[in-house]
Design an enzyme around this catalytic site. Structure first.
Site, PDB file in Angstrom:
ATOM      1  N   ARG B  20       0.853  -1.193   0.000  1.00 24.99           N
ATOM      2  CA  ARG B  20       0.000   0.000   0.000  1.00 24.99           C
ATOM      3  C   ARG B  20       0.888   1.242   0.000  1.00 24.99           C
ATOM      4  NH1 ARG B  20      -1.620   0.900   6.217  1.00 24.99           N
ATOM      5  NH2 ARG B  20      -0.106  -0.487   7.156  1.00 24.99           N
ATOM      6  N   ARG B  23       2.242   7.527  -2.498  1.00 31.23           N
ATOM      7  CA  ARG B  23       2.953   8.439  -3.394  1.00 31.23           C
ATOM      8  C   ARG B  23       3.049   9.817  -2.742  1.00 31.23           C
ATOM      9  NH1 ARG B  23      -1.211   6.684  -6.595  1.00 31.23           N
ATOM     10  NH2 ARG B  23      -1.975   8.824  -6.509  1.00 31.23           N
ATOM     11  N   HIS B 170     -11.079   0.651  20.300  1.00 28.98           N
ATOM     12  CA  HIS B 170     -10.385  -0.576  19.889  1.00 28.98           C
ATOM     13  C   HIS B 170      -8.929  -0.547  20.315  1.00 28.98           C
ATOM     14  CE1 HIS B 170      -9.386   2.245  16.647  1.00 28.98           C
ATOM     15  NE2 HIS B 170      -8.379   1.455  16.308  1.00 28.98           N
ATOM     16  N   CYS B 203      10.572  -4.008  40.714  1.00 23.88           N
ATOM     17  CA  CYS B 203      10.175  -4.233  42.108  1.00 23.88           C
ATOM     18  C   CYS B 203      10.705  -3.088  42.976  1.00 23.88           C
ATOM     19  CB  CYS B 203      10.722  -5.570  42.609  1.00 23.88           C
ATOM     20  SG  CYS B 203       9.892  -7.007  41.886  1.00 23.88           S
ATOM     21  N   HIS B 244       6.130  -9.753  41.023  1.00 24.51           N
ATOM     22  CA  HIS B 244       7.150  -9.916  39.992  1.00 24.51           C
ATOM     23  C   HIS B 244       6.720 -11.000  39.010  1.00 24.51           C
ATOM     24  CE1 HIS B 244      11.098  -9.599  38.213  1.00 24.51           C
ATOM     25  NE2 HIS B 244      11.189 -10.913  38.213  1.00 24.51           N
TER      26      HIS B 244
END
Lengths: 345, 345
Positions: B20, B23, B170, B203, B244
């Site tokens: 795609r 230009r 989304h 942590c 963790h």
């Protein structure tokens, strides 16, 4: 005073501007399109006659021998009125528990490239473009005497989308008390390439691109201009010197002239091909104490700002480039430069 | 087919979208402010009734047991119609002279978070936000069975400035056949921190920020939400699990609920404090083959897009942040959440 802070995981420095802190209501992201760049000569701090609107100049080219901070200059360098780093900040590390920090010591200057507010790099005469490069070199040579500075980044923002708030043609320069992470990363990458292949990556790129030609935009005796093989953004370009040299300030007089010529030509091509796109250009030069590092090879990177980096790019560092560099080079090569915009050169 | 290319110096991968290709005349940077995001329900590919406008779904939550690719879903995952990488591309390295390249093998999906076009993460009910996290986990667990994929990045773009072209809520997910450079860099940084201090950096950060409180925005039994010490941009925030754990998909049911709660609360605070700012959020989770790496600690990074990265940032990697994180945290803590926007939760 600005403060430098280091990320505990990525080890990347950021500049926290503690003085001109912006509050939530000062961002106005919904009205960004309305933000007007300074276009009016009477309010432009970089126009002749308005010299008092900037801090006193640190360098000026005054062919007529006029007095400092008065009109008559062809180019003028001033401290940035809102510096990211400054010489008044403390230098050196401070304690911050599990974190690393240091004072915001550094330098931030503006190179006002031309007295005429309306000029662009591609409309100036050749001498004016050469003078910009000489001014960058003059300031670099002066500032590197400060042994608290480890790198000097010279860059240019063109257009609001690229971060320019003033239209008047100008570049900027920031000297930092550490080597910026991206320069350090490039230095390491160049070193690894040498370790692996016994040649310079940039020298190999120059040879390969000249031979291949697909990504070549232009070339002269001293420089090549290419669309990099792994371009991050559409119409990204690099100008690379043919001579292996780590520091831009070591250019010969002839090389400065050749760089001015290929740079002006490229800016004209970008403007004609892409309707005067916003862009940033950045000089990637070796750290001051690594000027003679045999692995680095200075170059100029030009990034048009045509697309938006989104979550994927910000989270991974992987850019999605929607224009292959071979096509970008083709369009830029084929562009007709409007001769009436080419100035006196 | 998309192609992956590696920069010979920085060793960073880029995705070149060869199909795609855009230009020069397709960028229209001068009319960017006019670009309208898809707001109209009839043309929105993510609205119920328009299921045929997307590729067939790979996952959907359908409490009423309705048929696939029909209305009745509360959440729907579909392949991206314009994928950055795809499963049809070849996998593996190819020869490209001095350069490195590989086929654009990978996966790019869209998580349609809610049937209602107008909802935002902070207006949805709590269950809907939890479902988004479950869907991310479900897709991760399914996709990691493909041993050609080495990492899965889940991210969300909100607002045009942050790269969103569709308003309908989304998230997205991209699986790559290599470990993205930034994740790799974080993994290395986490390793170096352990090597040096014998503790996990994340942590340590959790403990330090809870004790200090200056940069703390909120916390619950399982997560802390902070403005990072070295925030790159104004109002940057991180959500870090207290436990963790390298991989977000290893969250317990209780942790998912706690994450949904703190995330919804943060999004509400950002919207109220900064007038619904554009932002990106990104899940920083361990590479698939490093899920059990003892050094990594997954986290969620939220970057509001209030300022522009200019030449200095692009050339050096150093960000200039005009709002100290201590002030950002203060404003976000003090923000009053409009109760009428808080949904049913």
């Amino acid at each position: 005073m600005p403060e430098l802070r280091k990320d505990p995981i990525t080890r990347e420095w950021v500049i926290i501007a503690t003085e001109r802190a912006r509050r939530p209501d000062q961002f106005n992201h919904k009205r960004q399109a309305e933000i007007v760049v300074t276009k009016d000569h009477s309010t432009c701090p970089f126009c002749p006659g308005n010299e008092a609107m900037t801090p006193p100049e640190v360098l000026a080219y005054r062919p007529g021998g006029t007095a400092p901070n008065q009109p008559g200059w062809t180019l003028r360098v001033v401290p940035n009125a809102f510096p990211a780093l400054n010489l008044e900040s403390s230098w050196g590390r401070r304690d911050a528990g599990i974190y690393d920090t240091m004072g915001g010591y550094g330098v931030h200057e503006v190179i006002v490239e031309h007295p005429d507010h309306q000029q662009e790099m591609w409309t100036m005469d050749d001498q004016a473009v050469e003078d910009i490069l000489w001014a960058c070199r003059d300031r670099y040579v002066d500032l590197k005497r400060d042994d608290r500075l480890l790198h000097i980044m010279i860059f240019r923002n063109h257009g609001r989308v690229a971060g320019a708030s003033i239209q008047h043609p100008h570049s900027q320069l920031v000297g930092t008390p550490f080597v910026p992470q991206m320069i350090w990363h490039e230095l390491q990458g160049a070193q690894q390439y040498v370790d692996y292949r016994d040649t310079c990556a940039f020298c190999d790129v120059v040879q390969d691109e000249l031979r291949n030609g697909e990504r070549l935009i232009s070339a002269n005796d001293h420089f090549v201009c290419v669309a990099p093989y792994a371009s991050k953004v559409p119409f990204e370009t690099s100008i690379i010197p043919k001579r292996h040299n780590g520091c831009f300030a070591n250019m010969t007089r002839e090389e400065v002239r050749a760089l001015a010529s290929i740079l002006k030509d490229l800016k004209g091509r970008l403007a004609a091909c892409l309707d005067d796109p916003p862009y940033n250009h950045t000089f990637h030069t070796a750290p001051i104490r690594e000027e003679n590092n045999p692995h680095f090879h200075w170059h100029l990177s030009i990034l048009p700002r045509l697309t938006i980096a989104a979550g994927f790019e910000l989270g991974t560092g992987i850019y999605i480039n929607v224009t292959p560099p071979e096509e970008a080079a083709h369009y830029l090569r084929e562009t007709t430069l409007p001769s009436d915009k080419r100035g006196a050169g």
